[in-house]
Motif scaffolding. Structure first.
Motif, PDB file in Angstrom:
ATOM      1  N   ILE A 112       0.971  -1.135   0.343  1.00  0.00           N
ATOM      2  CA  ILE A 112       0.361  -0.297  -0.272  1.00  0.00           C
ATOM      3  C   ILE A 112       0.248   0.714   0.043  1.00  0.00           C
ATOM      4  O   ILE A 112       2.154   1.199   0.239  1.00  0.00           O
ATOM      5  CB  ILE A 112      -0.982   0.231   1.379  1.00  0.00           C
ATOM      6  N   ARG A 113       0.172   1.909  -0.550  1.00  0.00           N
ATOM      7  CA  ARG A 113       1.548   3.675  -1.042  1.00  0.00           C
ATOM      8  C   ARG A 113       1.074   4.116   0.840  1.00  0.00           C
ATOM      9  O   ARG A 113      -0.141   4.700   1.103  1.00  0.00           O
ATOM     10  CB  ARG A 113       0.924   3.957  -1.568  1.00  0.00           C
ATOM     11  N   LYS A 114       1.863   4.820   1.137  1.00  0.00           N
ATOM     12  CA  LYS A 114       1.969   5.661   2.584  1.00  0.00           C
ATOM     13  C   LYS A 114       3.029   6.923   2.119  1.00  0.00           C
ATOM     14  O   LYS A 114       4.082   6.501   1.808  1.00  0.00           O
ATOM     15  CB  LYS A 114       2.631   4.299   3.700  1.00  0.00           C
ATOM     16  N   GLY A 115       2.254   7.493   2.672  1.00  0.00           N
ATOM     17  CA  GLY A 115       3.722   9.110   2.321  1.00  0.00           C
ATOM     18  C   GLY A 115       4.700   8.757   0.761  1.00  0.00           C
ATOM     19  O   GLY A 115       3.155   8.343  -0.507  1.00  0.00           O
ATOM     20  N   SER A 116       5.452   8.651   0.696  1.00  0.00           N
ATOM     21  CA  SER A 116       6.357   8.259  -0.354  1.00  0.00           C
ATOM     22  C   SER A 116       6.790   6.950  -0.911  1.00  0.00           C
ATOM     23  O   SER A 116       7.645   7.030  -2.149  1.00  0.00           O
ATOM     24  CB  SER A 116       7.200   9.921  -0.859  1.00  0.00           C
ATOM     25  N   SER A 117       6.922   6.379   0.152  1.00  0.00           N
ATOM     26  CA  SER A 117       7.521   5.046  -0.565  1.00  0.00           C
ATOM     27  C   SER A 117       5.600   4.027  -0.365  1.00  0.00           C
ATOM     28  O   SER A 117       5.039   3.594   0.319  1.00  0.00           O
ATOM     29  CB  SER A 117       8.222   4.437   0.379  1.00  0.00           C
ATOM     30  N   SER A 118       5.678   2.712  -0.729  1.00  0.00           N
ATOM     31  CA  SER A 118       5.233   1.519  -1.232  1.00  0.00           C
ATOM     32  C   SER A 118       5.796   0.912  -0.131  1.00  0.00           C
ATOM     33  O   SER A 118       6.703   0.230  -0.022  1.00  0.00           O
ATOM     34  CB  SER A 118       5.579   0.980  -2.261  1.00  0.00           C
ATOM     35  N   GLN A 119       4.517   0.427   0.764  1.00  0.00           N
ATOM     36  CA  GLN A 119       5.251  -0.694   2.012  1.00  0.00           C
ATOM     37  C   GLN A 119       4.480  -2.089   1.780  1.00  0.00           C
ATOM     38  O   GLN A 119       2.888  -1.661   1.895  1.00  0.00           O
ATOM     39  CB  GLN A 119       5.184   0.435   3.386  1.00  0.00           C
ATOM     40  N   PRO A 120       4.615  -2.738   2.809  1.00  0.00           N
ATOM     41  CA  PRO A 120       4.516  -4.265   2.638  1.00  0.00           C
ATOM     42  C   PRO A 120       3.089  -3.620   3.888  1.00  0.00           C
ATOM     43  O   PRO A 120       3.091  -2.762   4.771  1.00  0.00           O
ATOM     44  CB  PRO A 120       5.042  -4.966   3.290  1.00  0.00           C
ATOM     45  N   MET A 121       1.890  -4.770   3.569  1.00  0.00           N
ATOM     46  CA  MET A 121       0.550  -4.494   4.713  1.00  0.00           C
ATOM     47  C   MET A 121       0.946  -5.584   5.774  1.00  0.00           C
ATOM     48  O   MET A 121       1.313  -7.018   5.502  1.00  0.00           O
ATOM     49  CB  MET A 121      -0.361  -4.748   3.321  1.00  0.00           C
ATOM     50  N   THR A 122       0.201  -5.592   6.478  1.00  0.00           N
ATOM     51  CA  THR A 122      -0.106  -6.333   8.113  1.00  0.00           C
ATOM     52  C   THR A 122      -0.679  -7.082   7.461  1.00  0.00           C
ATOM     53  O   THR A 122      -2.021  -6.856   6.519  1.00  0.00           O
ATOM     54  CB  THR A 122       0.510  -5.593   9.403  1.00  0.00           C
ATOM     55  N   ASP A 123      -0.792  -8.159   8.023  1.00  0.00           N
ATOM     56  CA  ASP A 123      -1.857  -8.932   7.924  1.00  0.00           C
ATOM     57  C   ASP A 123      -3.364  -8.447   8.401  1.00  0.00           C
ATOM     58  O   ASP A 123      -4.442  -9.287   8.185  1.00  0.00           O
ATOM     59  CB  ASP A 123      -1.368 -10.671   9.070  1.00  0.00           C
ATOM     60  N   GLU A 124      -3.281  -7.624   9.466  1.00  0.00           N
ATOM     61  CA  GLU A 124      -4.588  -7.810   9.857  1.00  0.00           C
ATOM     62  C   GLU A 124      -4.748  -6.201   9.110  1.00  0.00           C
ATOM     63  O   GLU A 124      -6.607  -6.381   8.691  1.00  0.00           O
ATOM     64  CB  GLU A 124      -4.244  -6.418  11.715  1.00  0.00           C
ATOM     65  N   GLY A 125      -4.293  -5.767   8.344  1.00  0.00           N
ATOM     66  CA  GLY A 125      -4.521  -4.886   7.193  1.00  0.00           C
ATOM     67  C   GLY A 125      -4.856  -5.546   5.955  1.00  0.00           C
ATOM     68  O   GLY A 125      -5.612  -4.650   5.304  1.00  0.00           O
ATOM     69  N   ILE A 126      -4.548  -6.667   5.884  1.00  0.00           N
ATOM     70  CA  ILE A 126      -5.516  -7.282   4.495  1.00  0.00           C
ATOM     71  C   ILE A 126      -6.283  -7.640   4.692  1.00  0.00           C
ATOM     72  O   ILE A 126      -7.195  -7.671   4.520  1.00  0.00           O
ATOM     73  CB  ILE A 126      -4.230  -8.030   4.357  1.00  0.00           C
ATOM     74  N   TYR A 127      -6.520  -8.012   6.112  1.00  0.00           N
ATOM     75  CA  TYR A 127      -7.835  -8.914   6.463  1.00  0.00           C
ATOM     76  C   TYR A 127      -9.132  -7.470   6.722  1.00  0.00           C
ATOM     77  O   TYR A 127     -10.340  -7.740   6.071  1.00  0.00           O
ATOM     78  CB  TYR A 127      -7.467  -9.617   8.221  1.00  0.00           C
ATOM     79  N   GLU A 128      -8.390  -6.385   7.195  1.00  0.00           N
ATOM     80  CA  GLU A 128      -9.319  -5.431   7.427  1.00  0.00           C
ATOM     81  C   GLU A 128     -10.051  -4.455   5.895  1.00  0.00           C
ATOM     82  O   GLU A 128     -10.409  -4.494   5.528  1.00  0.00           O
ATOM     83  CB  GLU A 128      -8.603  -3.938   7.948  1.00  0.00           C
ATOM     84  N   MET A 129      -9.004  -4.950   5.036  1.00  0.00           N
ATOM     85  CA  MET A 129      -9.333  -3.967   3.695  1.00  0.00           C
ATOM     86  C   MET A 129     -10.266  -5.468   2.756  1.00  0.00           C
ATOM     87  O   MET A 129     -10.771  -4.355   2.256  1.00  0.00           O
ATOM     88  CB  MET A 129      -8.125  -3.750   2.940  1.00  0.00           C
ATOM     89  N   ILE A 130     -10.298  -6.421   3.515  1.00  0.00           N
ATOM     90  CA  ILE A 130     -11.306  -7.985   2.789  1.00  0.00           C
ATOM     91  C   ILE A 130     -12.818  -7.150   3.811  1.00  0.00           C
ATOM     92  O   ILE A 130     -12.960  -7.044   2.495  1.00  0.00           O
ATOM     93  CB  ILE A 130     -10.647  -8.822   2.561  1.00  0.00           C
ATOM     94  N   VAL A 131     -12.496  -7.454   4.610  1.00  0.00           N
ATOM     95  CA  VAL A 131     -13.653  -6.994   5.032  1.00  0.00           C
ATOM     96  C   VAL A 131     -14.542  -5.526   4.922  1.00  0.00           C
ATOM     97  O   VAL A 131     -15.795  -5.707   4.793  1.00  0.00           O
ATOM     98  CB  VAL A 131     -13.480  -7.100   6.687  1.00  0.00           C
ATOM     99  N   GLU A 132     -13.318  -4.909   4.748  1.00  0.00           N
ATOM    100  CA  GLU A 132     -14.375  -3.411   4.140  1.00  0.00           C
ATOM    101  C   GLU A 132     -14.618  -3.605   3.267  1.00  0.00           C
ATOM    102  O   GLU A 132     -15.625  -2.991   2.693  1.00  0.00           O
ATOM    103  CB  GLU A 132     -12.944  -2.244   4.175  1.00  0.00           C
ATOM    104  N   ASN A 133     -14.058  -4.179   2.516  1.00  0.00           N
ATOM    105  CA  ASN A 133     -14.699  -4.463   0.846  1.00  0.00           C
ATOM    106  C   ASN A 133     -15.721  -5.305   0.417  1.00  0.00           C
ATOM    107  O   ASN A 133     -16.086  -5.117  -0.714  1.00  0.00           O
ATOM    108  CB  ASN A 133     -13.457  -4.058  -0.347  1.00  0.00           C
TER     109      ASN A 133
END
Length: 141
Positions: A112-133
């Motif tokens: 995911i893009r954060k600021g001026s870099s692309s960073q790996p998402m956490t397991d929790e962030g991935i799960y949250e995005m799946i649920v959100e969508n």
């Protein structure tokens, strides 16, 4: 000379196979633009064969990313400071997260893009995005 990289712009001096990470990161965030032919400091270098670069990018994105991201990606040649630059414009959609086919839905495969870099998402962030969508509430799951 262009401005510096930020949340919505990434510069690449030349085509490299890690381009899919940047495109995916923008698609998993609020969208953005990758410019190939521009150094990290914003100096426009141009690309020698933009048609070849555009084809490489398109094929690589199709082959390396899951879900199908191509409807939300526009690849074209633009002229900047009288030089040919490849612009990859990425919009975002609800069908997220996008991920590297070979890595799957885990931190090493989802960026995911954060600021001026692309960073790996956490397991929790991935799960949250799946649920959100999926249209469900994260808290109620």
């Amino acid at each position: 000379m262009l401005r510096f990289e930020n949340q919505n712009i990434e510069f690449k001096q030349e085509y490299m196979s890690d381009i899919q990470k940047e495109v995916m990161a923008f698609a998993n965030a609020q969208g953005g633009t990758v410019l190939i032919g521009v150094r990290k400091d914003g100096m426009v270098m141009g690309v020698e064969n933009p048609d070849e670069v555009m084809l490489q990018v398109e094929n690589y994105l199709k082959d390396s990313l899951a879900l199908d991201i191509m409807p939300f990606v526009s690849i074209r040649m633009i002229e900047v400071e009288e030089k040919q630059v490849v612009e990859i414009e990425v919009s975002t959609w609800t069908n997220r997260p996008y991920y590297l086919r070979e890595k799957g839905l885990k931190p090493s495969g989802v960026y995911i893009r954060k600021g001026s870099s692309s960073q790996p998402m956490t397991d929790e962030g991935i799960y949250e995005m799946i649920v959100e969508n999926s249209g469900k509430s994260f808290e109620s799951s």
